[in-house]
Design a protein around this motif. Structure first.
Motif, PDB file in Angstrom:
ATOM      1  N   ASN A   1      -4.334  -0.729   5.075  1.00 35.08           N
ATOM      2  CA  ASN A   1      -5.427  -0.888   4.112  1.00 35.08           C
ATOM      3  C   ASN A   1      -6.455   0.229   4.265  1.00 35.08           C
ATOM      4  OD1 ASN A   1      -4.325  -3.190   3.038  1.00 35.08           O
ATOM      5  ND2 ASN A   1      -5.749  -4.609   4.035  1.00 35.08           N
TER       6      ASN A   1
ATOM      7  N   SER B   1      -7.627  -1.690  -9.007  1.00 37.80           N
ATOM      8  CA  SER B   1      -6.366  -2.418  -9.075  1.00 37.80           C
ATOM      9  C   SER B   1      -6.102  -3.171  -7.780  1.00 37.80           C
ATOM     10  CB  SER B   1      -5.221  -1.441  -9.363  1.00 37.80           C
ATOM     11  OG  SER B   1      -3.977  -2.101  -9.364  1.00 37.80           O
ATOM     12  N   TRP B   2      -6.429  -2.550  -6.653  1.00 42.38           N
ATOM     13  CA  TRP B   2      -6.237  -3.164  -5.335  1.00 42.38           C
ATOM     14  C   TRP B   2      -7.117  -4.398  -5.192  1.00 42.38           C
ATOM     15  CZ3 TRP B   2      -8.908  -3.972  -0.679  1.00 42.38           C
ATOM     16  CH2 TRP B   2      -8.126  -4.078   0.476  1.00 42.38           C
TER      17      TRP B   2
ATOM     18  N   PHE C   1      -5.088   3.512   2.925  1.00 39.48           N
ATOM     19  CA  PHE C   1      -4.947   3.451   1.470  1.00 39.48           C
ATOM     20  C   PHE C   1      -6.304   3.607   0.790  1.00 39.48           C
ATOM     21  CE2 PHE C   1      -5.119   1.055  -2.493  1.00 39.48           C
ATOM     22  CZ  PHE C   1      -4.083   1.637  -3.210  1.00 39.48           C
ATOM     23  N   MET C   2      -7.297   2.855   1.267  1.00 39.96           N
ATOM     24  CA  MET C   2      -8.612   2.902   0.640  1.00 39.96           C
ATOM     25  C   MET C   2      -9.275   4.264   0.817  1.00 39.96           C
ATOM     26  SD  MET C   2      -8.871   0.070  -0.872  1.00 39.96           S
ATOM     27  CE  MET C   2     -10.595  -0.057  -1.331  1.00 39.96           C
TER      28      MET C   2
ATOM     29  N   GLU D   1      -7.341   3.047  -8.573  1.00 39.93           N
ATOM     30  CA  GLU D   1      -6.483   2.407  -7.573  1.00 39.93           C
ATOM     31  C   GLU D   1      -7.259   1.372  -6.770  1.00 39.93           C
ATOM     32  OE1 GLU D   1      -3.209   5.895  -6.547  1.00 39.93           O
ATOM     33  OE2 GLU D   1      -5.201   5.952  -5.607  1.00 39.93           O
ATOM     34  N   ARG D   2      -8.506   1.674  -6.462  1.00 36.74           N
ATOM     35  CA  ARG D   2      -9.343   0.703  -5.750  1.00 36.74           C
ATOM     36  C   ARG D   2      -9.565  -0.550  -6.596  1.00 36.74           C
ATOM     37  NH1 ARG D   2     -13.175   2.277  -1.613  1.00 36.74           N
ATOM     38  NH2 ARG D   2     -12.609   4.284  -0.692  1.00 36.74           N
TER      39      ARG D   2
ATOM     40  N   ASN E   1       0.817  -1.220   0.000  1.00 33.71           N
ATOM     41  CA  ASN E   1       0.000   0.000   0.000  1.00 33.71           C
ATOM     42  C   ASN E   1       0.848   1.267   0.000  1.00 33.71           C
ATOM     43  OD1 ASN E   1      -2.353  -1.535   0.096  1.00 33.71           O
ATOM     44  ND2 ASN E   1      -2.472  -1.461   2.334  1.00 33.71           N
ATOM     45  N   ASN E   2       2.130   1.124  -0.321  1.00 31.19           N
ATOM     46  CA  ASN E   2       3.052   2.268  -0.322  1.00 31.19           C
ATOM     47  C   ASN E   2       3.166   2.871   1.077  1.00 31.19           C
ATOM     48  OD1 ASN E   2       4.932   3.974  -1.517  1.00 31.19           O
ATOM     49  ND2 ASN E   2       3.386   5.493  -2.103  1.00 31.19           N
TER      50      ASN E   2
ATOM     51  N   ALA F   1      -7.643   6.394  -1.963  1.00 31.77           N
ATOM     52  CA  ALA F   1      -7.429   5.792  -3.279  1.00 31.77           C
ATOM     53  C   ALA F   1      -8.439   6.304  -4.303  1.00 31.77           C
ATOM     54  CB  ALA F   1      -7.526   4.272  -3.180  1.00 31.77           C
ATOM     55  N   SER F   2      -7.968   6.432  -5.532  1.00 36.19           N
ATOM     56  CA  SER F   2      -8.865   6.772  -6.631  1.00 36.19           C
ATOM     57  C   SER F   2      -9.664   5.527  -7.029  1.00 36.19           C
ATOM     58  CB  SER F   2      -8.058   7.275  -7.829  1.00 36.19           C
ATOM     59  OG  SER F   2      -7.239   6.227  -8.341  1.00 36.19           O
ATOM     60  N   ARG F   3     -10.618   5.718  -7.907  1.00 39.95           N
ATOM     61  CA  ARG F   3     -11.425   4.582  -8.361  1.00 39.95           C
ATOM     62  C   ARG F   3     -10.553   3.544  -9.052  1.00 39.95           C
ATOM     63  NH1 ARG F   3     -16.958   5.025 -12.047  1.00 39.95           N
ATOM     64  NH2 ARG F   3     -17.430   2.768 -12.080  1.00 39.95           N
TER      65      ARG F   3
END
Length: 235
Positions: free
Chosen positions: A202, A216-217, A205-206, A213-214, A197-198, A209-211
């Motif tokens: 979690n 991809s996650w 990060f969430m 990124e979500r 998550n850099n 997070a952009s749409r």
């Protein structure tokens, strides 16, 4: 080992009835970020003596070497994640510079485990267990892998690797007068999530997070089973 509070007494915990202490780096259980297990000053001084002893340093190197031999891709993941975490946060103190596992436990006395899974470890990762002391390994101390219906002789001085979060495992009993000490090497799954998550949880990060990124996650989580299989390959 009196500095650790060990006076020949045992304590009940979810892995069995024996004395245990854990040292190293972890993340989970309400922590805001990865950190070292907290101990008293006396415990830390003793652990420094133990981990810097030639015998234990050699054992840590051996465990690292064996993981690299049998699971080279997994070894690279463990090595890179621990190095990245320590570089990002210099306050983290790893147990050994030449061992890829973030944590280690010392288990004393009658260290025979009950059936359990180490759910906080990486699901497709490996846990290393060194078996010590003196006992009749033909009669007791066997390693049981319940899900695979395996009962394996585990002589003193040997090292076993197993995916301890995936498979339920335990030991067969010893006679009352026998002793079994052990040392385990492992890394908490939370450390890998934090790095993926850099360097954040979690939840954090969430929250940011952009749409894309979500999405991809979520795809990453859905495909973790394949990632795990690929990492367990030695080809």
């Amino acid at each position: 080992m009196r500095e650790l509070g060990y006076k020949g007494t045992h304590i009940w915990h979810r892995r069995g009835y024996y004395f245990t202490k854990v040292f190293g780096i972890s993340f989970g259980g309400g922590q805001q970020q990865p950190g070292n297990f907290v101990h008293s000053e006396a415990e830390e001084k003793l652990w420094d003596r133990v981990r810097n002893s030639p015998e234990i340093k050699a054992l840590a190197r051996r465990v690292d070497y064996l993981l690299a031999c049998y699971f080279p891709r997994l070894h690279s993941l463990y090595t890179n994640v621990l190095s990245d975490l320590c570089q990002d946060n210099p306050s983290l103190q790893r147990n050994w510079q030449d061992c890829c596992f973030a944590s280690s436990s010392l288990n004393f006395g009658h260290a025979v485990t009950t059936r359990h899974r180490d759910a906080h470890n990486l699901l497709f990762g490996e846990c290393a267990v060194w078996n010590g002391s003196s006992f009749d390994y033909k009669k007791g101390g066997h390693l049981i892998i319940w899900d695979l219906k395996l009962v394996i002789e585990f002589p003193p001085g040997c090292i076993a690797f197993l995916p301890s979060a995936m498979f339920a495992h335990s030991n067969t009993s010893l006679s009352k007068q026998e002793k079994r000490h052990s040392m385990t090497f492992f890394s908490a799954s939370g450390l890998f999530r934090w790095r993926h998550n850099n360097y954040m949880s979690n939840k954090d990060f969430m929250a940011g997070a952009s749409r894309a990124e979500r999405q991809s996650w979520d795809e990453h989580r859905d495909n973790l089973w394949q990632t795990g299989l690929d990492l367990l390959s030695n080809m």
